[in-house]
Design an enzyme around this catalytic site. Sequence first.
Site, PDB file in Angstrom:
ATOM      1  N   SER A 236     -11.069  -0.897  -0.967  1.00  0.00           N
ATOM      2  CA  SER A 236      -9.799  -0.940  -0.231  1.00  0.00           C
ATOM      3  C   SER A 236     -10.025  -1.139   1.259  1.00  0.00           C
ATOM      4  O   SER A 236      -9.190  -1.727   1.952  1.00  0.00           O
ATOM      5  CB  SER A 236      -9.023   0.367  -0.423  1.00  0.00           C
ATOM      6  OG  SER A 236      -8.413   0.420  -1.672  1.00  0.00           O
TER       7      SER A 236
ATOM      8  N   ASP B  77       0.840  -1.202   0.000  1.00  0.00           N
ATOM      9  CA  ASP B  77       0.000   0.000   0.000  1.00  0.00           C
ATOM     10  C   ASP B  77       0.873   1.250   0.000  1.00  0.00           C
ATOM     11  O   ASP B  77       1.977   1.223  -0.557  1.00  0.00           O
ATOM     12  CB  ASP B  77      -0.934  -0.038   1.213  1.00  0.00           C
ATOM     13  CG  ASP B  77      -2.296   0.590   0.920  1.00  0.00           C
ATOM     14  OD1 ASP B  77      -2.323   1.777   0.574  1.00  0.00           O
ATOM     15  OD2 ASP B  77      -3.315  -0.105   1.042  1.00  0.00           O
TER      16      ASP B  77
ATOM     17  N   HIS C  38      -3.847   5.978   3.251  1.00  0.00           N
ATOM     18  CA  HIS C  38      -4.506   4.764   2.759  1.00  0.00           C
ATOM     19  C   HIS C  38      -3.889   3.508   3.349  1.00  0.00           C
ATOM     20  O   HIS C  38      -4.585   2.618   3.856  1.00  0.00           O
ATOM     21  CB  HIS C  38      -4.433   4.751   1.235  1.00  0.00           C
ATOM     22  CG  HIS C  38      -5.305   3.724   0.578  1.00  0.00           C
ATOM     23  ND1 HIS C  38      -4.888   2.435   0.350  1.00  0.00           N
ATOM     24  CD2 HIS C  38      -6.564   3.807   0.093  1.00  0.00           C
ATOM     25  CE1 HIS C  38      -5.859   1.768  -0.258  1.00  0.00           C
ATOM     26  NE2 HIS C  38      -6.889   2.572  -0.423  1.00  0.00           N
TER      27      HIS C  38
END
Length: 996
Positions: free
Chosen positions: A608, A189, A284
């Site tokens: 996600s 990520d 994220h």
Amino acid sequence: MSLLPRRTSRNRRAALATLLTSALAALSLPLATAATAVPAASPIAESATGTYLVTLADEPLVTYDGGVGDLPATKPAEGGKLDVASAAAKRYRTHLTDQQNRVAKKVGATVRQHYAVTTNTFSARLDARQLVRLAHTGNVVHIAPDRFHHATDDRNSTDFLGLSGRTGLWKALGGTAEAGKGIVIGDIDTGIWPENPSFDAPALSSRKPGTKDRHRPYRVGTTTVMHKADGATFKGTCQTGDSFTAADCNEKVISARYFGKAWFDAVPESNRGGYVSPRDSQGHGTHTASTAAGNANVRATAGGENLGTVSGVAPAATIAVYKALWQSKDGQADGGLTSDIVAAIDQAVADGVDVINYSLGAAFESVYNDPAQVALRNAAAAGVFVATAAGNSGPGASSLSNTAPWTTTVAAGTIKSHTGTVTLGNGASHTGISTTVHRQVGPAPLVLGSAVRVPDTVDIYADYCMPNSLDPARTAGKIVVCERGVNGRPDKSAEVKRAGGIGLVLVNPGNESTDGDLHSLPAVHLDHAAAPPVRTYAATSGATATLTDGGTSHVYPQVAGFSSRGPSLVGNGDLLKPDITAPGATILAAVSPVGNKGRDFDYYSGTSMATPHISGLAALYLSEHPTWSPMSIKSAMMTTATPTKTADGENSVDAFAQGAGEVDARAMLRPGLVYDSGERDWLAYLEGSGVDTGTGIKAIDPSDLNYPSIAIGDLFGKQTVTRTVTATTAGTYRSRVDLPGIKATVSPPVLHFTHPGQKRTFTLTLDVTSAPAGRVDTGALTWTSGRTTVRSPIVVTPQIVRAPAEIEGSGFSGSNIFSVTPATSTLTATAYGPVTSPVTEGTLTQMQEVSYDAAIPSGTKASQITVRFDAVEDTITGVLWGNKVDGVLQDVQIAVPDSDGVVTITVPHPTADALFVSLVAMGADGETVTPYTYQANHITADSPITGKVTVTPDRARVIPGVPTDLTAAWSGVPAHTRSGAWIEYGNGAGTFLTLS
């Protein structure tokens, strides 16, 4: 098109055919609009030169089982893990690296990155001539452009999943201190913010663990070592860099690395943002890592507001960070390139992770032999559970990203909403999503953005509440209605706050999700149904509104509107994707304060966010059953899932949205039966799907892959599929099939198991009776034993006709009789065309590459590119072509001429904006000149025609399943050039008629 090159040896031809039959899928993206009639094409300046990943035939470390000279096998035993430090692994890795260097050197290229653990691949910068020469290299099996991948963006998801509480799964597993212990989750990520309390843990020390803390990680020099639940050992490291030191790792975040060589080469330093280290500047990666394995019961606050507590799904699991997604200053180059992502996967498997969380995707569905998907396949073959995001391009059909059978593809579902209510001055009230209305706001004036714009700003700019669009003198003290779109949702509230507003009503212009962002001031996000009355009222004089906390929550769980849908184009309808649904809407978790306005926690929505829920659940499973295969765990999750809901509260039957349904954390540990598969099964599936794996493994019908769901994209009359189940609980299991309009027969209908581990094989025969042809039919096969139910979703599409993909004809006029087999009693056929576009003539020299963009008109039924080379002896010719979306080349294929020097590229139902076509010729010397012609025919319903094409009969009563003849006839077709026509049947399928 022919797959054999001109004037090459038989062995080289066979090798080239292997490479070229790896066809890439059509894109599921909007079409560009262009004129149907096209002038003679002009070459474009764009070249095929770029960075590519080249995969070679020899197996990587995780799947090599011997056979190369005296090099011993490196493939781990069943249930074991790869040891990259072994002498055999080091020798074989050297062999692969040397082989990659030799292949690159043959074409004058330099290797940029080597990959050997999960894929035998190298990356290099290559031009068109080098690509064509590689296509003539016998051990090259696949070439792919290095393309961008991006992060896919009860009120507590762990409560909703039934993990917490006295009867929750954590309690059954020994509490949060034991839930996931001994398991390492690798998160590929944007990195991590290690100071967040979700990752708080003791520092790593050199003290080795004892019997009571045998899974505690420790340091040996710069290496982190952890003895895992499966008996294998994880070995990682804490890679230092910008604002990141070895001390930033601890007993929770045990390893952190970053991979950005290709991204750094592609993005100039002046446009790079964030940190060149594992540190997360966006949030994220921090969000996904903490969702999967963050600490339990962490107090979350933002802006002084108490947001409650958050917990990772597997709070006792550890995290290994593999940063491969990056941030650019202008936002245009955010994401990561395939070569860096493959390097991250390679390293994660080499380190020894148990689970890979892959919350990212590309602009379109990845083909099975995409380098990243190959690396994930071999990771799964090595025993690593891989959870992948379905994508955020819903609710349109065929919008998925990651669809390979060896990964678990996760859709995003809703949980109980954080709600807020907008009460208008006329008495009407509308409830939406809100995480920022904690106390009443108003009543206060309600205005549209355009009503309070600055004087030199256009109305639409202010209606979207773009930066510096609102006038503080007119906005102060008001609640502003802002349209969703163009700029970020939180940026709209920031603009209202800057201008002195006290509240935001965010409205959807279309059927989109409503999201619980942490706005800069109190905000309520309303759906598209509430938008018109709110806009209309806000435009009236004296309009007011009041914002209050709460309101009726939407039905949940529903599949979120943004969640990508099937069917999978790559799977041709023979594999159901997504696999399963997990919470992914308005998920509160840790973030990087740098990218989130100083906040340590925030609400994110996306597949996600759903993916790490499945990664965490897999970790819980592995902590209880450390030797279970990835596919057995996936099967347990899928066959115990429950249906999601529709907006009116009914059980959803939309398998292309929900897969098997919403994961049930408590039920998944008691599956009763599992459908397992491994590397050989996947290779047989690939062979059956048209991918030449070079392994010699016999192909199977793709619908026969031993999968927990059953899918047939082309159910023509009757078909039998085969499955094998393994018992986890002894008992007698009885079958039941619910599939409307289709007669289903299970043989045997009853399965007896005396002990766990027993296997039984059964068949399911599906015979179409009254199900409409060309329409998706959904149902389920359920095995029941006492209170145990094992449910497999079924998705089939009965078809109307089987017909040839292409037929040919020649001459000014003529006809061709061809056979089709109907599945219904009525057969229709309609001819479109013929179309004859102008021919472009040109020449190629030894050092020249000529490229064209064939823009695809809106509504194109089929496109055909024809290139003719007039090459002298010993000249190598070829065509590189691929799909372009928004001007960016998405894939590349290499085609070589047939014995007449012709390359034909036919694309039914193209879904890209344009086809990129690059012509290459390489003669024996620098004086060689190769003449060529280029033509692009696109057929639409209203194409200007050049002649006449008919098909007879165009409508007929026929006997289903019995072949019948059709006659395609043409007249008035221009001579000395190629024309094309499309014959379309009742369900949109068709046959391309090539006329020369």
